[in-house]
Write a protein that holds these residues in place. Structure first.
Motif, mmCIF file in Angstrom:
data_model
loop_
_atom_site.group_PDB
_atom_site.id
_atom_site.type_symbol
_atom_site.label_atom_id
_atom_site.label_comp_id
_atom_site.label_asym_id
_atom_site.label_seq_id
_atom_site.Cartn_x
_atom_site.Cartn_y
_atom_site.Cartn_z
ATOM 1 N N LYS A 72 7.473 18.671 2.069
ATOM 2 C CA LYS A 72 8.254 19.426 3.045
ATOM 3 C C LYS A 72 9.247 18.568 3.820
ATOM 4 O O LYS A 72 10.277 19.072 4.287
ATOM 5 C CB LYS A 72 7.320 20.111 4.048
ATOM 6 N N LEU A 73 8.943 17.292 4.006
ATOM 7 C CA LEU A 73 9.698 16.437 4.931
ATOM 8 C C LEU A 73 9.976 15.075 4.316
ATOM 9 O O LEU A 73 9.418 14.709 3.287
ATOM 10 C CB LEU A 73 8.895 16.221 6.224
ATOM 11 N N GLY A 74 10.852 14.323 4.982
ATOM 12 C CA GLY A 74 10.972 12.897 4.697
ATOM 13 C C GLY A 74 12.128 12.494 3.823
ATOM 14 O O GLY A 74 12.435 11.307 3.716
ATOM 15 N N SER A 75 12.795 13.442 3.148
ATOM 16 C CA SER A 75 13.960 13.119 2.324
ATOM 17 C C SER A 75 14.832 14.359 2.208
ATOM 18 O O SER A 75 14.489 15.427 2.733
ATOM 19 C CB SER A 75 13.527 12.623 0.941
ATOM 20 N N PHE A 76 15.944 14.210 1.505
ATOM 21 C CA PHE A 76 16.877 15.318 1.341
ATOM 22 C C PHE A 76 16.732 16.020 -0.012
ATOM 23 O O PHE A 76 17.680 16.643 -0.505
ATOM 24 C CB PHE A 76 18.315 14.828 1.532
ATOM 25 N N ASP A 77 15.546 15.938 -0.592
ATOM 26 C CA ASP A 77 15.314 16.651 -1.848
ATOM 27 C C ASP A 77 15.491 18.153 -1.636
ATOM 28 O O ASP A 77 15.124 18.706 -0.586
ATOM 29 C CB ASP A 77 13.899 16.379 -2.368
ATOM 30 N N ILE A 78 16.027 18.815 -2.652
ATOM 31 C CA ILE A 78 16.271 20.261 -2.578
ATOM 32 C C ILE A 78 14.953 21.004 -2.338
ATOM 33 O O ILE A 78 13.941 20.708 -2.972
ATOM 34 C CB ILE A 78 16.967 20.746 -3.863
ATOM 35 N N GLY A 79 14.985 21.930 -1.405
ATOM 36 C CA GLY A 79 13.815 22.719 -1.058
ATOM 37 C C GLY A 79 13.070 22.231 0.169
ATOM 38 O O GLY A 79 12.256 22.963 0.733
ATOM 39 N N LYS A 80 13.352 20.996 0.597
ATOM 40 C CA LYS A 80 12.660 20.482 1.782
ATOM 41 C C LYS A 80 13.279 21.056 3.058
ATOM 42 O O LYS A 80 14.409 21.549 3.070
ATOM 43 C CB LYS A 80 12.705 18.956 1.808
ATOM 44 N N GLU A 81 12.502 20.956 4.141
ATOM 45 C CA GLU A 81 12.956 21.451 5.432
ATOM 46 C C GLU A 81 14.076 20.552 5.963
ATOM 47 O O GLU A 81 13.972 19.321 5.901
ATOM 48 C CB GLU A 81 11.773 21.505 6.407
ATOM 49 N N ALA A 82 15.126 21.174 6.480
ATOM 50 C CA ALA A 82 16.330 20.434 6.869
ATOM 51 C C ALA A 82 16.229 19.917 8.295
ATOM 52 O O ALA A 82 16.959 20.326 9.202
ATOM 53 C CB ALA A 82 17.560 21.317 6.691
ATOM 54 N N ASP A 83 15.295 19.002 8.514
ATOM 55 C CA ASP A 83 15.179 18.270 9.769
ATOM 56 C C ASP A 83 15.842 16.908 9.552
ATOM 57 O O ASP A 83 15.453 16.168 8.629
ATOM 58 C CB ASP A 83 13.720 18.040 10.147
ATOM 59 N N PHE A 84 16.830 16.568 10.390
ATOM 60 C CA PHE A 84 17.489 15.279 10.190
ATOM 61 C C PHE A 84 18.096 14.762 11.489
ATOM 62 O O PHE A 84 18.220 15.491 12.471
ATOM 63 C CB PHE A 84 18.532 15.350 9.072
ATOM 64 N N VAL A 85 18.443 13.480 11.464
ATOM 65 C CA VAL A 85 18.986 12.797 12.634
ATOM 66 C C VAL A 85 20.315 12.156 12.262
ATOM 67 O O VAL A 85 20.480 11.628 11.170
ATOM 68 C CB VAL A 85 17.980 11.754 13.170
ATOM 69 N N VAL A 86 21.260 12.242 13.194
ATOM 70 C CA VAL A 86 22.584 11.658 13.011
ATOM 71 C C VAL A 86 22.658 10.387 13.847
ATOM 72 O O VAL A 86 22.558 10.430 15.079
ATOM 73 C CB VAL A 86 23.692 12.640 13.441
ATOM 74 N N LEU A 87 22.821 9.245 13.173
ATOM 75 C CA LEU A 87 22.865 7.954 13.856
ATOM 76 C C LEU A 87 24.300 7.505 14.081
ATOM 77 O O LEU A 87 25.126 7.548 13.171
ATOM 78 C CB LEU A 87 22.161 6.880 13.020
#
Length: 432
Positions: A368-383
């Motif tokens: 579900k989390l931890g990378s940008f693989d298709i199907g994962k939840e789109a939680d991300f941080v902009v640095l």
């Protein structure tokens, strides 16, 4: 549907075991396409721009986007007592922590701190956390309710304590079992909420309480177990006296069926080879809490031994309020120093892995989390790697085009950065 254009960094392998060039996925000019809060597509802007020509694109030009940081051990009631002076673990708990946690019998107060705590996580780019509460069920409800208002993925549970604490933090073991069981049924899998059976540590639990905790784990095998292990020498000595039939601290939890997958043990500083081996075999995870371990003088976690020698799942953790910052960047910085003190070097890619995909794997949420693989939840941080004048001087030249320059810039960012380096935090594709 929406799309984000920026530079992107995530991981497709474990850099502790795979060459870093093969474990890192870096796209200097990428496009992340989001639909209904999940990753619909991901790749270079050049490749995807025609396919999504009709989709509105938000640009974070000059910024680096990573999966949201995952903090796998943090105490929300301790947010208000961070930076408490002068004690090591056991005295620190009695002097500062326990009196603070007393306040959380008041749900309105718990909600106020929970709201601040979750906003502070988001301000620091942390999108998922494994959180400790107090013995009061209302403190658990307040946290989950506030997390659901923000659509955050949170793992948490009621603190189990039946001895060796002030009377106002002592609960009856059977009462705590009943309360915890009701909460599991209420919260586990409710939206993005997940539950953790949470003995504070062996010192504050009786055999009866740990037996009931093991009973809950057997009844609900997909919930988590979250506790502390081998943080401080005095704690270890006290535990040995309280549980004379155990062979070591880890064996206390083993005897009650609390060591397995989805078991998260914070600190694990003073473990021998046998304990490392058993944790690895059980599929348990360790929360590496460097700012806390340095602040309380607890010791230096053997990251290389845990990860490289035994292949144990490890994630980074702030451990606020013994930890000194909500920032995972500052946590990486102190993690680097802990490694240096043991003649090891924590590379920037390994550090960011431990706060993203590595942490997701540690808590069995890598699907579900931890990378940008298709199907994962789109939680991300902009640095923003040029967020301060000093960072701008250090990271001149704009977005890197190669991994070597990227490594230099993200290392400088994790050493010099803090909440000011977080340009934006997204939960399920929504800017928070």
């Amino acid at each position: 549907m929406k799309a984000i254009r920026a530079a992107f960094l995530d991981f497709v392998g474990d850099p502790f075991f795979v060459p870093e060039s093969e474990s890192v996925r870096y796209i200097p000019d990428g496009l992340l396409v989001i639909d209904q809060g999940k990753v619909k597509d991901f790749g270079t802007f050049e490749t995807l721009q025609e396919k999504y020509a009709g989709v509105a694109i938000a640009s974070h030009e000059g910024k680096l986007i990573l999966p949201g940081f995952i903090d796998i051990h943090v105490h929300y009631p301790q947010a208000e007592m961070i930076a408490a002076y002068g004690e090591q673990l056991l005295a620190w708990l009695n002097k500062y922590t326990f009196p603070t946690e007393k306040k959380f019998h008041d749900k309105d107060y718990a909600r106020q701190i929970a709201s601040f705590f979750l906003d502070e996580l988001l301000r620091n780019g942390t999108t998922t956390a494994v959180v400790l509460t107090t013995i009061f069920p209302s403190s658990v409800d307040a946290l989950f309710e506030e997390a659901q208002r923000r659509n955050m993925r949170i793992v948490a549970g009621q603190m189990l304590m039946t001895r060796n604490a002030p009377d106002f933090l002592i609960n009856d073991a059977q009462t705590a079992y009943t309360q915890t069981r009701e909460q599991i049924q209420k919260w586990h899998g409710n939206g993005r909420s997940l539950y953790a059976i949470t003995p504070r540590f062996a010192i504050t639990s009786t055999d009866e309480e740990l037996t009931l905790a093991g009973k809950l784990k057997a009844e609900f095998p997909d919930v988590y177990v979250h506790t502390h292990l081998s943080e401080n020498p005095q704690e270890i000595e006290f535990t040995a006296k309280l549980f004379p039939n155990s062979t070591d601290y880890l064996n206390v939890y083993e005897q009650f069926g609390l060591v397995g997958d989805r078991s998260i043990f914070a600190h694990c500083i003073h473990l021998d080879e046998s304990a490392f081996e058993r944790l690895s075999k059980a599929g348990a995870a360790i929360a590496f809490c460097p700012t806390s371990n340095l602040f309380l003088g607890s010791g230096l976690f053997k990251l290389g031994k845990a990860k490289s020698d035994y292949g144990i799942k490890v994630g980074l953790a702030t451990d606020v309020g013994a930890g000194t910052s909500f920032s995972m960047l500052q946590t990486m910085s102190d993690g680097y120093k802990v490694a240096q003190l043991q003649a090891e070097s924590l590379s920037p890619f390994k550090a960011f892995y431990l706060a993203t995909l590595g942490a997701a794997q540690a808590i069995y949420l890598e699907d579900k989390l931890g990378s940008f693989d298709i199907g994962k939840e789109a939680d991300f941080v902009v640095l923003d790697m040029q967020a301060t004048p000093l960072m701008a001087l250090r990271n001149r030249g704009g977005i890197p085009q190669d991994l070597e320059t990227l490594a230099e810039q993200i290392f400088a960012t994790m050493i010099l950065g803090d909440d000011r380096a977080i340009a934006a935090t997204y939960i399920a594709g929504e800017c928070m």
